[in-house]
Design a protein around this motif. Structure first.
Motif, short mmCIF file in Angstrom:
data_model
loop_
_atom_site.label_atom_id
_atom_site.label_comp_id
_atom_site.label_asym_id
_atom_site.label_seq_id
_atom_site.Cartn_x
_atom_site.Cartn_y
_atom_site.Cartn_z
N SER A 27 0.83 -1.21 0.00
CA SER A 27 0.00 0.00 0.00
C SER A 27 0.86 1.26 0.00
CB SER A 27 -0.91 0.02 1.23
OG SER A 27 -0.16 0.40 2.36
N SER A 28 0.18 2.41 -0.11
CA SER A 28 0.90 3.68 -0.18
C SER A 28 1.50 4.09 1.15
CB SER A 28 -0.05 4.78 -0.67
OG SER A 28 -0.53 4.42 -1.94
N GLU A 71 2.50 7.79 2.81
CA GLU A 71 1.18 8.38 3.02
C GLU A 71 0.75 8.21 4.48
OE1 GLU A 71 -2.57 8.42 0.16
OE2 GLU A 71 -2.38 6.47 1.11
N ASP A 87 -4.65 10.20 5.41
CA ASP A 87 -4.80 10.34 3.96
C ASP A 87 -5.28 9.03 3.33
OD1 ASP A 87 -4.16 12.99 3.80
OD2 ASP A 87 -2.02 12.66 3.47
N THR A 88 -4.72 7.92 3.80
CA THR A 88 -5.17 6.63 3.24
C THR A 88 -6.65 6.44 3.53
OG1 THR A 88 -2.98 5.73 3.70
CG2 THR A 88 -4.69 4.15 3.15
N ASP A 145 -8.91 8.73 4.13
CA ASP A 145 -9.70 9.66 3.29
C ASP A 145 -9.96 9.04 1.91
OD1 ASP A 145 -9.95 11.70 5.11
OD2 ASP A 145 -8.19 12.82 4.39
N ASN A 146 -8.94 8.38 1.38
CA ASN A 146 -9.09 7.76 0.06
C ASN A 146 -10.04 6.57 0.09
OD1 ASN A 146 -7.15 8.83 -2.27
ND2 ASN A 146 -6.24 9.27 -0.28
N ILE A 147 -9.92 5.76 1.16
CA ILE A 147 -10.85 4.62 1.28
C ILE A 147 -12.28 5.16 1.39
CG2 ILE A 147 -11.55 2.68 2.73
CD1 ILE A 147 -8.64 2.41 3.63
N GLU A 148 -12.41 6.25 2.14
CA GLU A 148 -13.76 6.82 2.35
C GLU A 148 -14.30 7.46 1.08
OE1 GLU A 148 -13.37 9.20 5.94
OE2 GLU A 148 -14.07 7.47 7.11
N ALA A 149 -13.40 7.91 0.21
CA ALA A 149 -13.85 8.45 -1.08
C ALA A 149 -14.49 7.35 -1.92
CB ALA A 149 -12.68 9.10 -1.81
N MET A 150 -14.21 6.09 -1.52
CA MET A 150 -14.84 4.95 -2.21
C MET A 150 -16.02 4.42 -1.40
SD MET A 150 -11.49 3.08 -3.80
CE MET A 150 -10.04 3.72 -2.98
N HIS A 175 -12.73 10.57 11.33
CA HIS A 175 -13.33 10.07 10.09
C HIS A 175 -14.76 9.59 10.34
CE1 HIS A 175 -9.53 10.12 7.78
NE2 HIS A 175 -9.01 10.04 8.98
#
Ligand code: NCD
Length: 327
Positions: free
Chosen positions: A92-93, A98, A102-103, A105-110, A132
């Motif tokens: 992972s990033s 990261e 931030d990680t 936030d990205n999971i939550e954007a999905m 979050h």
């Protein structure tokens, strides 16, 4: 004065971080929700699924090795019909610098609903939960807490007490639990002390002095370095794994000495009452903290803990998603 029937209790928490946070009533609510899910897993039809989390996304995010806990959460989510995603931490990033925020936030954007996290640092799950909107379940944070393990252990003990006393409503009041071994590094011990004492059980912690952290008695447990004293009146003998990977240096003089003084085996178990059950959270170091004959013997309920773990985690996820959202 007219008093109406008491309002049934409702689940209100967004996250499950630790049993220290929960009231007795909340813990009992989870334990009382689990049997229906145990029944789902044992259906004669073989169709082990209910649609309670259909369309939801459960993300497993494990920064430490895990077999039981990770598969148990994944199965629990699948049996509730959720979509599941397992983050590959190695690839992972986070490896590219990261931050966890931030990680996430990205999971939550999905559009994640539940995020199950295990991390080697205490406090990570609470930190994420506060910032979050995903519902966070702590699957073990450092040596702090492992609440679902504490819950599945309490459930397993309660089932046995109920069977033994032939009382389907028996509580854990007055039940004696001895937890043996590496208390210092054990989030399992901490969650069990919080959970079991809130449920009315008497907990004794036992291990070499170097593995008993100072101040542990303030959590409400009795503390002793004498195995036989710890188990002489126990209804439950709970053996912890010696966490060799967390010890900066070996904290007891030798394995031989640990085995002689603290191993739960046929010989030391003679000091415990005949009805006492044997528990272990896994993974076991066979023949170090527990002898193989005891681990496989008639008094062990170790695989029942695993079976109950799926049902208890289904109960937790159902209450978090369907209880909390109704508020
Ligand atoms: C425990 C853990 O990882 O905290 N195992 C588990 O979750 N079943 C205990 C351990 O690793 O010793």
């Amino acid at each position: 004065m007219v008093t109406g029937a008491a309002e049934p209790m409702r689940w209100t928490r967004k996250d499950l971080i630790g049993l220290e946070d929960l009231s007795r009533a909340e813990i009992e609510m989870i334990l009382d929700t689990a049997p229906q899910f145990l029944a789902v897993s044992q259906r004669e039809s073989g169709i082990k699924k209910v649609p309670l989390l259909q369309g939801r996304l459960v993300v497993n995010w494990f920064f430490e090795p895990s077999t039981r806990t990770r598969t148990s959460f994944e199965l629990a989510a699948k049996r509730l019909s959720a979509d599941t995603l397992t983050m590959n931490v190695q690839a992972s990033s986070a490896k590219k610098g990261e931050t966890l925020h931030d990680t996430l936030d990205n999971i939550e954007a999905m559009h994640s609903d539940i995020v199950v996290i295990r991390h080697n640092h205490a406090g990570v799950s609470r930190m994420l939960a506060e910032r979050h909107h995903s519902q966070i379940i702590n699957a073990g944070d450092g040596a702090h807490e492992h609440p679902t393990q504490g819950l599945l252990d309490a459930f397993t003990i309660r089932e046995h007490v109920r069977k033994m006393r032939q009382d389907p409503a028996a509580s854990l009041d007055g039940v004696r639990v001895a937890i043996i071994g590496d208390i210092a590094h054990s989030r399992v011990a901490r969650s069990n002390v919080w959970g079991l004492t809130k449920l009315g059980a008497h907990v004794t912690l036992c291990g070499p002095r170097t593995l008993l952290p100072p101040g542990i008695d303030r959590m409400g447990a009795r503390v002793t370095c004498d195995l036989r004293e710890a188990i002489h009146d126990a209804d439950v003998v709970y053996v912890l794994r010696i966490q060799l990977e967390r010890q900066a240096k070996c904290l007891f003089p030798s394995m031989r000495e640990y085995i002689r003084l603290f191993r739960v085996d046929a010989e030391s178990l003679k000091a415990a009452p005949g009805h006492a059950i044997i528990m272990h959270p896994g993974p076991m170091n066979r023949d170090l903290e527990i002898s193989s004959d005891v681990a496989n013997g008639p008094r062990n309920v170790i695989l029942e803990q695993v079976t109950n773990g799926v049902a208890v985690r289904m109960a937790v996820m159902h209450l978090l998603v369907n209880g909390h959202r109704r508020e």
